[in-house]
Scaffold this motif. Structure first.
Motif, PDB file in Angstrom:
ATOM      1  N   LYS A   1       3.916  -5.105   3.189  1.00 35.91           N
ATOM      2  CA  LYS A   1       3.155  -6.344   2.982  1.00 35.91           C
ATOM      3  C   LYS A   1       1.829  -6.386   3.751  1.00 35.91           C
ATOM      4  N   ILE A   2       1.339  -5.223   4.169  1.00 28.72           N
ATOM      5  CA  ILE A   2      -0.027  -5.148   4.694  1.00 28.72           C
ATOM      6  C   ILE A   2      -0.938  -4.764   3.537  1.00 28.72           C
ATOM      7  N   ASP A   3      -1.908  -5.620   3.249  1.00 35.91           N
ATOM      8  CA  ASP A   3      -2.811  -5.412   2.137  1.00 35.91           C
ATOM      9  C   ASP A   3      -3.606  -4.119   2.310  1.00 35.91           C
ATOM     10  N   ASN A   4      -3.860  -3.428   1.201  1.00 36.96           N
ATOM     11  CA  ASN A   4      -4.564  -2.147   1.266  1.00 36.96           C
ATOM     12  C   ASN A   4      -5.946  -2.277   1.896  1.00 36.96           C
ATOM     13  N   ASP A   5      -6.644  -3.379   1.614  1.00 32.15           N
ATOM     14  CA  ASP A   5      -7.987  -3.569   2.179  1.00 32.15           C
ATOM     15  C   ASP A   5      -7.942  -3.817   3.680  1.00 32.15           C
TER      16      ASP A   5
ATOM     17  N   ASP B   1       1.658  -0.247  -2.090  1.00 36.29           N
ATOM     18  CA  ASP B   1       0.299  -0.232  -2.632  1.00 36.29           C
ATOM     19  C   ASP B   1      -0.756  -0.244  -1.525  1.00 36.29           C
ATOM     20  N   ASN B   2      -0.476   0.468  -0.431  1.00 32.40           N
ATOM     21  CA  ASN B   2      -1.451   0.523   0.667  1.00 32.40           C
ATOM     22  C   ASN B   2      -1.606   1.928   1.248  1.00 32.40           C
ATOM     23  N   GLU B   3      -1.132   2.940   0.507  1.00 35.39           N
ATOM     24  CA  GLU B   3      -1.177   4.305   1.041  1.00 35.39           C
ATOM     25  C   GLU B   3      -2.608   4.742   1.344  1.00 35.39           C
ATOM     26  N   SER B   4      -3.559   4.400   0.479  1.00 33.85           N
ATOM     27  CA  SER B   4      -4.938   4.826   0.741  1.00 33.85           C
ATOM     28  C   SER B   4      -5.499   4.121   1.966  1.00 33.85           C
TER      29      SER B   4
ATOM     30  N   ILE C   1      -5.959  -2.403  10.664  1.00 32.88           N
ATOM     31  CA  ILE C   1      -4.661  -2.705  11.268  1.00 32.88           C
ATOM     32  C   ILE C   1      -3.990  -1.418  11.739  1.00 32.88           C
ATOM     33  N   VAL C   2      -4.036  -0.391  10.907  1.00 38.05           N
ATOM     34  CA  VAL C   2      -3.432   0.902  11.262  1.00 38.05           C
ATOM     35  C   VAL C   2      -4.214   1.568  12.388  1.00 38.05           C
TER      36      VAL C   2
ATOM     37  N   ILE D   1      -3.263   1.513  20.065  1.00 35.01           N
ATOM     38  CA  ILE D   1      -2.275   0.988  21.015  1.00 35.01           C
ATOM     39  C   ILE D   1      -1.332   2.096  21.486  1.00 35.01           C
ATOM     40  N   GLY D   2      -1.028   3.036  20.584  1.00 34.35           N
ATOM     41  CA  GLY D   2      -0.166   4.148  20.979  1.00 34.35           C
ATOM     42  C   GLY D   2       0.878   4.560  19.968  1.00 34.35           C
ATOM     43  N   TYR D   3       1.030   3.818  18.876  1.00 33.01           N
ATOM     44  CA  TYR D   3       1.989   4.223  17.845  1.00 33.01           C
ATOM     45  C   TYR D   3       1.603   5.599  17.307  1.00 33.01           C
ATOM     46  N   ARG D   4       2.621   6.421  17.033  1.00 36.76           N
ATOM     47  CA  ARG D   4       2.380   7.751  16.478  1.00 36.76           C
ATOM     48  C   ARG D   4       3.283   8.026  15.272  1.00 36.76           C
ATOM     49  N   HIS D   5       3.743   6.967  14.654  1.00 41.29           N
ATOM     50  CA  HIS D   5       4.612   7.073  13.483  1.00 41.29           C
ATOM     51  C   HIS D   5       4.243   5.930  12.542  1.00 41.29           C
ATOM     52  N   LEU D   6       3.761   6.281  11.337  1.00 43.14           N
ATOM     53  CA  LEU D   6       3.364   5.294  10.339  1.00 43.14           C
ATOM     54  C   LEU D   6       4.323   5.362   9.162  1.00 43.14           C
ATOM     55  N   ASP D   7       4.801   4.187   8.727  1.00 47.71           N
ATOM     56  CA  ASP D   7       5.727   4.123   7.601  1.00 47.71           C
ATOM     57  C   ASP D   7       5.102   3.321   6.467  1.00 47.71           C
ATOM     58  N   THR D   8       4.977   3.947   5.289  1.00 52.91           N
ATOM     59  CA  THR D   8       4.454   3.265   4.114  1.00 52.91           C
ATOM     60  C   THR D   8       5.315   3.654   2.921  1.00 52.91           C
ATOM     61  N   ALA D   9       4.869   3.276   1.716  1.00 57.47           N
ATOM     62  CA  ALA D   9       5.594   3.582   0.486  1.00 57.47           C
ATOM     63  C   ALA D   9       4.654   3.370  -0.685  1.00 57.47           C
TER      64      ALA D   9
END
Length: 275
Positions: A25-29, A53-56, A34-35, A41-49
């Protein structure tokens, strides 16, 4: 607060950061900034699908963060409209093109969708992509024990990870026990149950003992019981709060206290009927 660097070893020998950043539910634009901020901040693991509709946008956020590709673990998933061997291969190509990467760390079947009866065929496509070196690890999401058993019976191979709804109110102890028995890593989506029960007395009690927020207490519980966890927030303060949960080490008493929240009631869709 000092955070720990937490990584779990999957059954195939690859390692996954235990605390990741979810992008549902994070908009692609909006996703690129946000990413980028989450990675800062320090996150090193991104989860999408693909369904998100936000892979790009997620891929653009990775590029804006100016990190080396091997510093960030990326997961995406194949949706039900692409079940089947050839359709899954095409969906994978579309996902990595959108993300702007050549290799994926983890690819998941998003739901079993048994009404189509194609999840075994889809699993065979993931195995092909893994064997070709295009994916490091393969797994599933929202699979119950009998779905997992069918994969084993028909292909001889189980997934490295199963991403499922899991939070203190729906702790899935039987499924987690099946995972442990078969070397499957448990990953929790909706780990905070969308904030519905953060005022539960057991959670607030642990938060008070630990001097942390209720959300941090719940995330620390996930980490303590061995789950990979992917909280999502577009708010930078919440992103930081969630990330700092890695610095909280619960006692056995704390874990047992939060365990009492389990009602066995699912909030999301039932994998046996969702199509």
């Amino acid at each position: 607060m000092t955070t720990r660097e937490l990584n779990l070893e999957l059954s195939d020998g690859h390692r996954i950061p235990q605390l990741g950043f979810g992008t549902y539910k994070i908009d692609n634009d909006a996703a690129p900034e946000i990413v980028r901020r989450a990675l800062e901040i320090g996150y090193r693991h991104l989860d999408t699908a693909s369904f998100y509709d936000n892979e790009s946008g997620v891929g653009e956020g990775l590029r804006r963060a100016q990190l080396n590709r091997d510093e960030v673990f990326i997961t995406t998933k194949v949706w039900q409209d692409s079940h089947g061997f050839d359709a899954t291969l095409r969906a994978f190509d579309e996902s990595i093109t959108a993300l702007g990467v050549e290799e994926l760390d983890l690819y998941l079947i998003h739901w079993p969708d048994p009404t189509q009866n194609k999840f075994v065929e889809t699993w065979e496509a993931l195995r092909r992509l893994r064997d070709e070196g295009r994916i490091r690890s393969i797994g599933v999401a929202n699979f119950k024990e009998h779905h997992l058993q069918r994969l084993l019976d028909e292909t001889g191979e189980l997934p490295t990870i199963n991403q499922v709804e899991l939070h203190p109110e729906f702790a899935q102890p039987e499924l987690r026990a099946f995972h442990r028995e078969h070397g499957i890593c448990t990953e929790a989506w909706s780990p905070l149950n969308r904030g519905r029960n953060l005022d539960h007395p057991a959670i607030t009690e642990v938060a008070k003992r630990q001097g942390c927020t209720p959300a941090q207490a719940v995330l620390a519980w996930h980490l303590a019981i061995g789950n990979v966890v992917i909280p999502k927030s577009a708010d930078p303060d919440r992103q930081r709060e969630n990330f700092d949960a890695a610095g909280i080490v619960l006692t056995s008493e704390d874990i047992a206290t939060i365990d009492t929240c389990n009602t066995g009631v699912r909030t999301g869709k039932d994998p046996d009927t969702f199509a």
